[in-house]
Write an enzyme that holds these catalytic residues in place. Structure first.
Site, mmCIF file in Angstrom:
data_model
loop_
_atom_site.group_PDB
_atom_site.id
_atom_site.type_symbol
_atom_site.label_atom_id
_atom_site.label_comp_id
_atom_site.label_asym_id
_atom_site.label_seq_id
_atom_site.Cartn_x
_atom_site.Cartn_y
_atom_site.Cartn_z
ATOM 1 N N TYR A 155 -7.844 -6.727 -7.076
ATOM 2 C CA TYR A 155 -6.879 -7.788 -6.804
ATOM 3 C C TYR A 155 -5.547 -7.211 -6.355
ATOM 4 O O TYR A 155 -4.974 -7.630 -5.338
ATOM 5 C CB TYR A 155 -6.689 -8.646 -8.056
ATOM 6 C CG TYR A 155 -5.462 -9.537 -8.006
ATOM 7 C CD1 TYR A 155 -5.421 -10.635 -7.176
ATOM 8 C CD2 TYR A 155 -4.342 -9.261 -8.798
ATOM 9 C CE1 TYR A 155 -4.293 -11.453 -7.120
ATOM 10 C CE2 TYR A 155 -3.223 -10.070 -8.756
ATOM 11 C CZ TYR A 155 -3.199 -11.153 -7.918
ATOM 12 O OH TYR A 155 -2.079 -11.957 -7.859
ATOM 13 N N LYS A 159 -3.643 -7.619 -2.652
ATOM 14 C CA LYS A 159 -2.289 -8.168 -2.552
ATOM 15 C C LYS A 159 -1.342 -7.158 -1.913
ATOM 16 O O LYS A 159 -0.436 -7.536 -1.153
ATOM 17 C CB LYS A 159 -1.782 -8.574 -3.935
ATOM 18 C CG LYS A 159 -2.545 -9.726 -4.565
ATOM 19 C CD LYS A 159 -2.331 -11.049 -3.846
ATOM 20 C CE LYS A 159 -1.005 -11.662 -4.134
ATOM 21 N NZ LYS A 159 -0.838 -13.019 -3.548
#
Length: 367
Positions: A155, A159
């Site tokens: 994740y 990002k």
């Protein structure tokens, strides 16, 4: 009088996005329309529409370029909060990349194609760390050196890639001859009144969470940046205003966002927030940390071995342990200097608002 600006808020029905929409209606003066874009339109921003401000719900997926083009046509500002968050490995790396990186690229292309000059990206402190080694960051700012080459979670890596792209696109010319100005906001973990992600975990545990202490997996010596959702939303409004009025100030910049929430480990913080509904945490670790890591590695091996036959997703992994057990906190001096950001909500009010909402949540979900 000239018409106000049109804002697009992706993920606008989510925990943070809905608060941004409410705050835009309540506080933004130069605005005539807010387009709330989300894949899940079951919830509606709570604030009643202000006279002269149209709030419209639009079903849209950021990975669908046609839908995003339609949603963004004629807009002035895009606030992109929509992303896929996964800490357990429930989602494939390819899916995370498709939503978090490709979806962001789609919106940037919409800004260029549709002549939209202002783009605010909701990033996260996890684009910097913690890394797999668990190197600490103490009172970091945006220039503090840190090895982000081995981030703990996929994740965070998606990002980070999306944020880098957002900042690279700053200064590009749009098809209509305007200049695209972009910036990125990096909050830590967000809590507050609303559907916090942690509530899904609590609900799965059932009524037992109220009758016996939760098991602690991080010691109280750890300090991390956590902040109230209303302050994160306020930072987004200020970032958008700055891009509109003085784009050279914020364009191409990333900002840490924090507030005066006490620097504590997650277990201690959530125990304090959840005290009114009876959720408690053990004072001591459920097991020694080395043993928790050993169990996590064994579970990862089991998951790998059974993957061809069965989808096994353990609730404990080494990445979660690293994030939970790494001191990692930042200051928001740059956001104050360039965006004029100061928290709207002090810790006492943030805590009270959150606790009051949790009482209502418990009554609704466990009655």
């Amino acid at each position: 009088m000239a018409p106000g600006l049109t804002y697009v808020v992706t993920g606008g029905c989510g925990f943070l996005g809905s608060r941004i929409v409410d705050m835009l209606v309540e506080r933004e003066k130069n605005i005539s329309e807010i387009r709330v874009v989300d894949t899940n339109l079951r919830s509606r921003p709570s604030t009643a529409d202000r006279a002269g401000v149209e709030v419209s719900l639009i079903h849209g997926d950021v990975t669908d370029m046609a839908q995003m083009t339609e949603a963004c046509a004629g807009a002035d500002v895009v606030i992109h909060t929509a992303s896929l968050i996964d800490v357990l490995g429930l989602v494939s790396d390819a899916t995370l990349w498709h939503v978090n990186v490709k979806g962001t690229e789609n919106l940037l292309r919409c800004c260029v194609n549709e002549d939209i000059p202002s783009f605010v990206y909701t990033s996260t402190i996890e684009v910097v760390g913690p890394n797999r080694r668990g190197d600490p960051l103490v009172d970091g700012d945006e220039s503090t050196p840190y090895d982000s080459s081995c981030l703990a979670l996929p994740y965070g890596r998606t990002k980070a890639a999306a944020e880098a792209m957002v900042l690279r696109w700053n200064g590009l010319k749009t098809n209509g001859g305007k200049t695209l100005h972009t910036c990125s906001l990096r909050p830590g973990g967000i809590y507050g009144d609303g559907e916090m992600p942690v509530l899904g975990f609590y609900k799965k545990r059932g009524v037992g969470i109220f009758t016996r202490p939760m098991k602690r997996i991080c010691p109280p010596t750890v300090k991390v940046s956590r902040l109230y959702v209303g302050n994160v939303a306020w930072a987004h409004l200020l970032a958008a205003q700055t891009l509109v009025t003085s784009p050279e100030t914020a364009g191409g910049e990333a900002f840490y966002i924090s507030d005066d929430t006490p620097l504590k480990d997650d277990d201690t913080l959530y125990a304090e927030l959840c005290a009114p509904i009876g959720i408690r945490y053990d004072d001591n670790l459920v097991l020694p940390l080395w043993l928790l890591y050993f169990i996590a590695h064994v579970l990862a091996l089991v998951r790998f071995l059974v993957k061809p036959f069965y989808t096994f997703v353990p609730l404990l992994n080494s990445e979660i342990l690293t994030i939970q057990n790494t001191t990692f906190y930042v200051n928001y001096n740059k956001a104050t200097q360039l965006l004029g950001y100061k928290p709207l909500f002090k810790w006492a009010e943030s805590k009270q608002r959150t606790s009051d909402w949790l009482v209502k949540w418990k009554a609704r979900e466990f009655s």
